[in-house]
Design a protein around this motif. Structure first.
Motif, PDB file in Angstrom:
ATOM      1  N   UNK A  67      24.369  93.047 136.768  1.00 51.47           N
ATOM      2  CA  UNK A  67      24.422  91.840 137.518  1.00 51.47           C
ATOM      3  C   UNK A  67      24.103  90.715 136.626  1.00 51.47           C
ATOM      4  N   UNK A  68      24.834  90.173 135.642  1.00 43.03           N
ATOM      5  CA  UNK A  68      24.310  89.222 134.926  1.00 43.03           C
ATOM      6  C   UNK A  68      24.628  87.748 135.471  1.00 43.03           C
ATOM      7  N   UNK A  69      25.840  87.669 136.199  1.00 43.68           N
ATOM      8  CA  UNK A  69      26.223  86.578 136.901  1.00 43.68           C
ATOM      9  C   UNK A  69      25.181  85.875 137.729  1.00 43.68           C
ATOM     10  N   UNK A  70      24.629  86.809 138.881  1.00 46.00           N
ATOM     11  CA  UNK A  70      23.625  86.176 139.515  1.00 46.00           C
ATOM     12  C   UNK A  70      22.327  85.774 138.732  1.00 46.00           C
ATOM     13  N   UNK A  71      22.114  86.558 137.929  1.00 45.68           N
ATOM     14  CA  UNK A  71      20.946  86.235 137.074  1.00 45.68           C
ATOM     15  C   UNK A  71      21.072  85.140 136.331  1.00 45.68           C
ATOM     16  N   UNK A  72      22.326  84.811 135.806  1.00 49.78           N
ATOM     17  CA  UNK A  72      22.578  83.562 134.783  1.00 49.78           C
ATOM     18  C   UNK A  72      22.235  82.449 135.541  1.00 49.78           C
ATOM     19  N   UNK A  73      22.732  82.415 136.900  1.00 50.98           N
ATOM     20  CA  UNK A  73      22.484  81.131 137.897  1.00 50.98           C
ATOM     21  C   UNK A  73      21.114  80.727 138.059  1.00 50.98           C
ATOM     22  N   UNK A  74      20.191  81.874 137.990  1.00 49.26           N
ATOM     23  CA  UNK A  74      18.932  81.736 138.479  1.00 49.26           C
ATOM     24  C   UNK A  74      18.327  81.116 137.059  1.00 49.26           C
ATOM     25  N   UNK A  75      18.575  81.977 135.829  1.00 47.65           N
ATOM     26  CA  UNK A  75      18.137  81.487 134.596  1.00 47.65           C
ATOM     27  C   UNK A  75      18.841  82.504 133.651  1.00 47.65           C
ATOM     28  N   UNK A  76      19.375  81.606 132.815  1.00 51.32           N
ATOM     29  CA  UNK A  76      20.380  82.217 131.835  1.00 51.32           C
ATOM     30  C   UNK A  76      19.674  83.096 130.954  1.00 51.32           C
ATOM     31  N   UNK A  77      20.098  84.367 130.465  1.00 44.18           N
ATOM     32  CA  UNK A  77      19.645  85.050 129.691  1.00 44.18           C
ATOM     33  C   UNK A  77      19.643  84.531 128.170  1.00 44.18           C
ATOM     34  N   UNK A  78      18.674  84.902 127.290  1.00 42.61           N
ATOM     35  CA  UNK A  78      18.417  84.443 126.175  1.00 42.61           C
ATOM     36  C   UNK A  78      19.739  84.273 125.360  1.00 42.61           C
ATOM     37  N   UNK A  79      20.677  85.190 125.508  1.00 46.57           N
ATOM     38  CA  UNK A  79      21.815  85.434 124.596  1.00 46.57           C
ATOM     39  C   UNK A  79      23.108  84.911 125.359  1.00 46.57           C
ATOM     40  N   UNK A  80      22.837  84.265 126.589  1.00 48.57           N
ATOM     41  CA  UNK A  80      24.044  83.554 126.976  1.00 48.57           C
ATOM     42  C   UNK A  80      24.631  82.397 126.310  1.00 48.57           C
ATOM     43  N   UNK A  81      24.013  81.659 125.728  1.00 49.44           N
ATOM     44  CA  UNK A  81      24.683  80.541 124.940  1.00 49.44           C
ATOM     45  C   UNK A  81      25.256  81.026 123.879  1.00 49.44           C
ATOM     46  N   UNK A  82      24.464  81.785 123.034  1.00 47.03           N
ATOM     47  CA  UNK A  82      25.067  82.627 121.834  1.00 47.03           C
ATOM     48  C   UNK A  82      26.695  83.175 122.358  1.00 47.03           C
TER      49      UNK A  82
END
Length: 170
Positions: free
Chosen positions: A145-160
Motif C-alpha cells: 500500500x504505497x499510496x497511503x505511505x507516500x502521502x505521509x512520507x514518500x519512499x526513497x525511490x518515489x522521485x526516481x
C-alpha cells in the motif's frame, strides 16, 4: 548474476534482499545510477524500482507494463534453471539432503548456468519450449500500500520512479 543461498525456501524475497550484501553495495552508491526491478513485494528504493500499486496516469500504466515485460526475464531464467537442472524443479522431487548440501547444489547450478550463458551454450530445444513468453509469477505478493505511505512520507525511490515515468513513459 548475483544469488544467495543463505536462507531457506520459505523466506520471503524482500527479507533476503534487505539482508543482502548486494543491497548494501547499492545503498553505498557502488553502482552509481544503475537500477534494479523488483516485484510489488519489495520496498521502493532509489535503486530498486517497483510497479505502481494503483497507476493513475497513462505514463504510470505504461511504466507498469514495461516493468512487467522486463521483469519477466528473471522469471524465465528461473524456468530455464529448473528445466536445465531438474533437481531444482518440484516435478523432479525435492533435494533430499541437509540444507548446507542443498545450498551447495543450488550454487553449483547457478554457477554452471551463468557459465553457459557467458559461453553462449545454446539451450536444448525442449528447454526453450518449456519457458513461456509472458509468464507471471504466481507467487508474486499483492502490491504494498504505497499510496497511503507516500502521502505521509514518500519512499526513497518515489522521485526516481516518477522521473522515469515523466521522461520515458508520459
Amino acid at each position: 548474476m548475483h544469488y544467495s543461498v543463505r536462507y531457506p525456501g520459505s523466506t520471503h524475497d524482500s527479507f533476503i534482499w534487505n539482508n543482502s550484501r548486494l543491497r548494501a553495495r547499492f545503498a553505498a552508491g557502488e553502482f552509481q545510477d544503475y537500477l534494479l526491478l523488483g516485484d510489488s513485494g519489495y520496498p521502493l528504493e532509489r535503486y530498486l524500482l517497483t510497479p505502481f500499486a494503483n497507476p493513475r496516469t497513462r505514463g504510470e500504466e505504461r511504466y507498469n507494463r514495461s516493468h512487467t515485460r522486463t521483469r519477466v526475464i528473471i522469471e524465465q531464467t528461473f524456468g530455464l534453471l529448473k528445466s536445465r537442472f531438474r533437481c531444482l524443479h518440484h516435478s523432479g522431487g525435492s533435494l533430499q539432503y541437509e540444507p548446507r548440501k542443498c545450498a551447495k547444489m543450488v550454487m553449483a547450478c547457478m554457477y554452471l548456468h551463468n557459465k553457459c550463458v557467458r559461453r553462449r551454450v545454446p539451450l536444448p530445444e525442449v528447454l526453450l519450449k518449456a519457458v513461456g513468453e509472458d509468464e507471471e509469477d504466481p507467487d508474486d505478493p499483492p502490491p504494498l500500500q504505497e499510496a497511503a505511505d507516500a502521502r505521509l512520507r514518500p519512499p526513497p525511490g518515489f522521485q526516481t520512479r516518477n522521473n522515469i515515468v515523466d521522461n520515458f513513459f508520459a
